[in-house]
Motif scaffolding. Structure first.
Motif, PDB file in Angstrom:
ATOM      1  N   ASN A  13       1.371  -0.828   0.117  1.00 28.31           N
ATOM      2  CA  ASN A  13      -0.119  -0.221  -0.166  1.00 28.31           C
ATOM      3  C   ASN A  13       0.524   1.143   0.383  1.00 28.31           C
ATOM      4  OD1 ASN A  13      -2.743  -1.130  -0.100  1.00 28.31           O
ATOM      5  ND2 ASN A  13      -2.038  -2.083   2.076  1.00 28.31           N
ATOM      6  N   ASP A  14       1.503   1.380   1.284  1.00 22.48           N
ATOM      7  CA  ASP A  14       2.874   2.488   1.145  1.00 22.48           C
ATOM      8  C   ASP A  14       4.202   2.288   0.590  1.00 22.48           C
ATOM      9  OD1 ASP A  14       4.853   4.103   2.570  1.00 22.48           O
ATOM     10  OD2 ASP A  14       2.570   5.273   2.910  1.00 22.48           O
ATOM     11  N   VAL A  15       4.761   2.664  -0.570  1.00 22.93           N
ATOM     12  CA  VAL A  15       6.283   1.287  -0.758  1.00 22.93           C
ATOM     13  C   VAL A  15       6.671   2.235   0.162  1.00 22.93           C
ATOM     14  CG1 VAL A  15       8.333   1.774  -1.760  1.00 22.93           C
ATOM     15  CG2 VAL A  15       6.081   1.965  -3.152  1.00 22.93           C
ATOM     16  N   ASP A  16       6.901   3.675   1.571  1.00 19.72           N
ATOM     17  CA  ASP A  16       7.734   4.237   2.344  1.00 19.72           C
ATOM     18  C   ASP A  16       7.903   3.324   3.243  1.00 19.72           C
ATOM     19  OD1 ASP A  16       9.458   6.469   1.005  1.00 19.72           O
ATOM     20  OD2 ASP A  16       7.883   7.398   1.039  1.00 19.72           O
ATOM     21  N   GLU A  17       6.464   2.694   4.263  1.00 21.70           N
ATOM     22  CA  GLU A  17       6.407   1.724   5.244  1.00 21.70           C
ATOM     23  C   GLU A  17       6.363   0.898   4.768  1.00 21.70           C
ATOM     24  OE1 GLU A  17       2.356   1.799   7.597  1.00 21.70           O
ATOM     25  OE2 GLU A  17       2.055   1.175   6.363  1.00 21.70           O
ATOM     26  N   SER A  18       6.541   0.233   4.145  1.00 20.86           N
ATOM     27  CA  SER A  18       7.079  -1.287   3.273  1.00 20.86           C
ATOM     28  C   SER A  18       8.683  -0.582   3.361  1.00 20.86           C
ATOM     29  CB  SER A  18       6.216  -1.892   2.450  1.00 20.86           C
ATOM     30  OG  SER A  18       5.237  -1.720   2.454  1.00 20.86           O
ATOM     31  N   LEU A  19       9.000  -0.241   2.710  1.00 14.89           N
ATOM     32  CA  LEU A  19      10.423   0.184   2.760  1.00 14.89           C
ATOM     33  C   LEU A  19      11.698   0.240   4.156  1.00 14.89           C
ATOM     34  CD1 LEU A  19      12.997   0.872   1.107  1.00 14.89           C
ATOM     35  CD2 LEU A  19      13.294   3.045   1.509  1.00 14.89           C
ATOM     36  N   ALA A  20      10.568   0.859   4.924  1.00 11.37           N
ATOM     37  CA  ALA A  20      10.899   0.798   6.507  1.00 11.37           C
ATOM     38  C   ALA A  20      11.166  -0.178   7.079  1.00 11.37           C
ATOM     39  CB  ALA A  20      10.629   1.312   7.311  1.00 11.37           C
ATOM     40  N   PHE A  21      10.193  -1.659   6.337  1.00 11.74           N
ATOM     41  CA  PHE A  21      10.059  -2.809   6.473  1.00 11.74           C
ATOM     42  C   PHE A  21      10.540  -3.656   6.263  1.00 11.74           C
ATOM     43  CE2 PHE A  21       8.082  -7.119   6.245  1.00 11.74           C
ATOM     44  CZ  PHE A  21       8.432  -7.943   7.886  1.00 11.74           C
ATOM     45  N   VAL A  52      19.118 -11.427  -7.205  1.00 14.27           N
ATOM     46  CA  VAL A  52      17.976 -11.744  -6.655  1.00 14.27           C
ATOM     47  C   VAL A  52      17.496 -10.285  -6.067  1.00 14.27           C
ATOM     48  CG1 VAL A  52      16.485 -13.245  -5.868  1.00 14.27           C
ATOM     49  CG2 VAL A  52      18.165 -14.208  -6.304  1.00 14.27           C
ATOM     50  N   ASP A  53      16.306  -9.488  -6.897  1.00 14.25           N
ATOM     51  CA  ASP A  53      16.247  -8.284  -6.512  1.00 14.25           C
ATOM     52  C   ASP A  53      14.445  -8.931  -6.081  1.00 14.25           C
ATOM     53  OD1 ASP A  53      18.437  -7.018  -6.723  1.00 14.25           O
ATOM     54  OD2 ASP A  53      17.661  -6.344  -8.756  1.00 14.25           O
ATOM     55  N   ILE A  54      13.912  -7.698  -5.625  1.00 13.04           N
ATOM     56  CA  ILE A  54      12.585  -7.548  -4.506  1.00 13.04           C
ATOM     57  C   ILE A  54      11.670  -7.071  -4.942  1.00 13.04           C
ATOM     58  CG2 ILE A  54      11.192  -7.675  -3.060  1.00 13.04           C
ATOM     59  CD1 ILE A  54      12.692  -9.309  -0.613  1.00 13.04           C
ATOM     60  N   VAL A  55      11.297  -6.296  -5.544  1.00 11.68           N
ATOM     61  CA  VAL A  55      10.687  -4.945  -6.076  1.00 11.68           C
ATOM     62  C   VAL A  55       9.008  -5.060  -5.033  1.00 11.68           C
ATOM     63  CG1 VAL A  55       9.833  -4.171  -8.195  1.00 11.68           C
ATOM     64  CG2 VAL A  55      11.179  -5.066  -7.890  1.00 11.68           C
ATOM     65  N   LEU A  56       9.347  -3.305  -4.677  1.00 10.32           N
ATOM     66  CA  LEU A  56       8.008  -2.970  -3.578  1.00 10.32           C
ATOM     67  C   LEU A  56       7.502  -2.167  -4.834  1.00 10.32           C
ATOM     68  CD1 LEU A  56       9.300  -2.124  -0.081  1.00 10.32           C
ATOM     69  CD2 LEU A  56       8.666  -4.836  -1.539  1.00 10.32           C
ATOM     70  N   SER A  57       5.747  -2.598  -5.607  1.00 10.14           N
ATOM     71  CA  SER A  57       4.808  -1.391  -5.554  1.00 10.14           C
ATOM     72  C   SER A  57       4.167  -1.480  -5.910  1.00 10.14           C
ATOM     73  CB  SER A  57       5.228  -1.751  -7.478  1.00 10.14           C
ATOM     74  OG  SER A  57       5.080  -2.815  -7.658  1.00 10.14           O
ATOM     75  N   GLN A  58       3.153  -0.339  -5.609  1.00  8.99           N
ATOM     76  CA  GLN A  58       1.596  -0.538  -4.944  1.00  8.99           C
ATOM     77  C   GLN A  58       0.892  -1.033  -6.366  1.00  8.99           C
ATOM     78  OE1 GLN A  58       2.531   4.249  -4.608  1.00  8.99           O
ATOM     79  NE2 GLN A  58       0.991   3.864  -2.760  1.00  8.99           N
ATOM     80  N   PRO A  59      -0.670  -1.250  -5.556  1.00  3.50           N
ATOM     81  CA  PRO A  59      -1.429  -2.180  -6.962  1.00  3.50           C
ATOM     82  C   PRO A  59      -1.343  -1.001  -8.092  1.00  3.50           C
ATOM     83  CG  PRO A  59      -2.406  -2.059  -4.776  1.00  3.50           C
ATOM     84  CD  PRO A  59      -1.129  -1.133  -4.713  1.00  3.50           C
ATOM     85  N   HIS A  60      -1.734  -0.123  -8.306  1.00  5.22           N
ATOM     86  CA  HIS A  60      -1.918   0.649  -9.318  1.00  5.22           C
ATOM     87  C   HIS A  60      -0.459   0.539 -10.419  1.00  5.22           C
ATOM     88  CE1 HIS A  60      -5.620   1.122  -7.391  1.00  5.22           C
ATOM     89  NE2 HIS A  60      -6.358   0.650  -8.793  1.00  5.22           N
ATOM     90  N   ASN A 126       0.431  -8.649   4.240  1.00  8.09           N
ATOM     91  CA  ASN A 126       1.592  -9.332   3.081  1.00  8.09           C
ATOM     92  C   ASN A 126       1.591 -10.723   4.223  1.00  8.09           C
ATOM     93  OD1 ASN A 126       1.312  -9.047  -0.018  1.00  8.09           O
ATOM     94  ND2 ASN A 126       2.418  -7.440   0.747  1.00  8.09           N
ATOM     95  N   LEU A 127       1.399 -11.848   4.003  1.00 10.84           N
ATOM     96  CA  LEU A 127       2.703 -12.693   4.909  1.00 10.84           C
ATOM     97  C   LEU A 127       3.551 -12.895   5.074  1.00 10.84           C
ATOM     98  CD1 LEU A 127       2.472 -15.782   7.092  1.00 10.84           C
ATOM     99  CD2 LEU A 127       1.552 -16.579   5.415  1.00 10.84           C
ATOM    100  N   ILE A 128       4.959 -12.813   5.937  1.00  7.51           N
ATOM    101  CA  ILE A 128       6.390 -13.063   5.380  1.00  7.51           C
ATOM    102  C   ILE A 128       6.370 -14.171   6.965  1.00  7.51           C
ATOM    103  CG2 ILE A 128       8.476 -12.309   5.408  1.00  7.51           C
ATOM    104  CD1 ILE A 128       6.165 -10.710   3.365  1.00  7.51           C
ATOM    105  N   ARG A 129       7.395 -14.758   5.973  1.00  4.82           N
ATOM    106  CA  ARG A 129       7.278 -16.488   6.781  1.00  4.82           C
ATOM    107  C   ARG A 129       9.009 -16.173   6.883  1.00  4.82           C
ATOM    108  NH1 ARG A 129       3.453 -19.320   8.735  1.00  4.82           N
ATOM    109  NH2 ARG A 129       4.583 -20.723   9.712  1.00  4.82           N
ATOM    110  N   ILE A 130       9.727 -16.244   7.679  1.00  5.13           N
ATOM    111  CA  ILE A 130      11.346 -16.394   8.135  1.00  5.13           C
ATOM    112  C   ILE A 130      11.787 -17.940   8.438  1.00  5.13           C
ATOM    113  CG2 ILE A 130      13.622 -15.267   9.123  1.00  5.13           C
ATOM    114  CD1 ILE A 130      11.847 -12.917   9.096  1.00  5.13           C
ATOM    115  N   GLN A 131      12.725 -18.517   8.026  1.00  5.09           N
ATOM    116  CA  GLN A 131      13.362 -19.882   7.950  1.00  5.09           C
ATOM    117  C   GLN A 131      14.103 -19.882   8.791  1.00  5.09           C
ATOM    118  OE1 GLN A 131      10.642 -22.876   5.684  1.00  5.09           O
ATOM    119  NE2 GLN A 131      12.562 -22.392   4.505  1.00  5.09           N
ATOM    120  N   GLN A 132      14.767 -21.314   9.219  1.00  9.12           N
ATOM    121  CA  GLN A 132      15.734 -21.174   9.080  1.00  9.12           C
ATOM    122  C   GLN A 132      16.029 -23.432   9.484  1.00  9.12           C
ATOM    123  OE1 GLN A 132      18.082 -20.726  12.487  1.00  9.12           O
ATOM    124  NE2 GLN A 132      19.256 -21.746  12.801  1.00  9.12           N
ATOM    125  N   GLN A 133      16.828 -23.387   8.379  1.00  9.88           N
ATOM    126  CA  GLN A 133      16.617 -24.770   8.019  1.00  9.88           C
ATOM    127  C   GLN A 133      16.914 -25.626   9.743  1.00  9.88           C
ATOM    128  OE1 GLN A 133      15.273 -26.521   4.985  1.00  9.88           O
ATOM    129  NE2 GLN A 133      14.926 -24.303   4.774  1.00  9.88           N
TER     130      GLN A 133
END
Length: 136
Positions: A13-21, A52-60, A126-133
């Motif tokens: 929803n908000d690139v700046d807020e998500s960027l901080a996360f 490998v890059d993750i791209v953050l963008s708004q729905p529109h 968004n659901l984020i899972r963090i795992q360690q093998q």
């Protein structure tokens, strides 16, 4: 012939807020910050995966009004596909992400199928899972 993942998109929803996360809580590095046609795309990645890059963008961003509206509805419902990150210390990563104020869904536990993992929601839901093998 070779093939490899290069980009993975996360709708927010908000690139700046998500960027901080993603930058501050998860520790990803910002690689590009691009504006176009009133929208913004930010790419981030792990120093351990430079290709490998993750791209953050708004729905529109870059979509038709109808497609953006449909994507926004799915984002609001929290039903977009989850992202799974791996770490060498899930407990320490969990504490850093929790300290950021992220919504905790699951504290670290050992899963019967192998990894030790935890779960959060990013600022957009968004659901984020963090795992360690599991250690051999």
């Amino acid at each position: 012939m070779t093939i490899a993942l290069q980009y993975c998109h996360i709708t927010v929803n908000d690139v700046d807020e998500s960027l901080a996360f993603y930058r501050d809580a998860l520790g990803l590095e910002v690689r590009k910050d691009v504006s176009s046609d009133g929208f913004r795309w930010v790419t981030l990645g792990s120093p351990t995966q430079p290709d490998v890059d993750i791209v953050l963008s708004q729905p529109h961003a870059g979509r038709s009004q109808a497609d953006g509206d449909a994507l926004q509805e799915l984002l609001t419902k929290g039903v977009l596909p989850m992202m799974i990150f791996s770490t060498d210390d899930v407990d320490a990563t969990f504490e850093r992400v929790r300290a950021s104020g992220a919504e905790v869904l699951q504290e670290p536990i050992d899963q019967p199928w192998g990894p030790r993992d935890s779960a959060f929601r990013d600022p957009s839901g968004n659901l984020i899972r963090i795992q360690q093998q599991a250690k051999a």
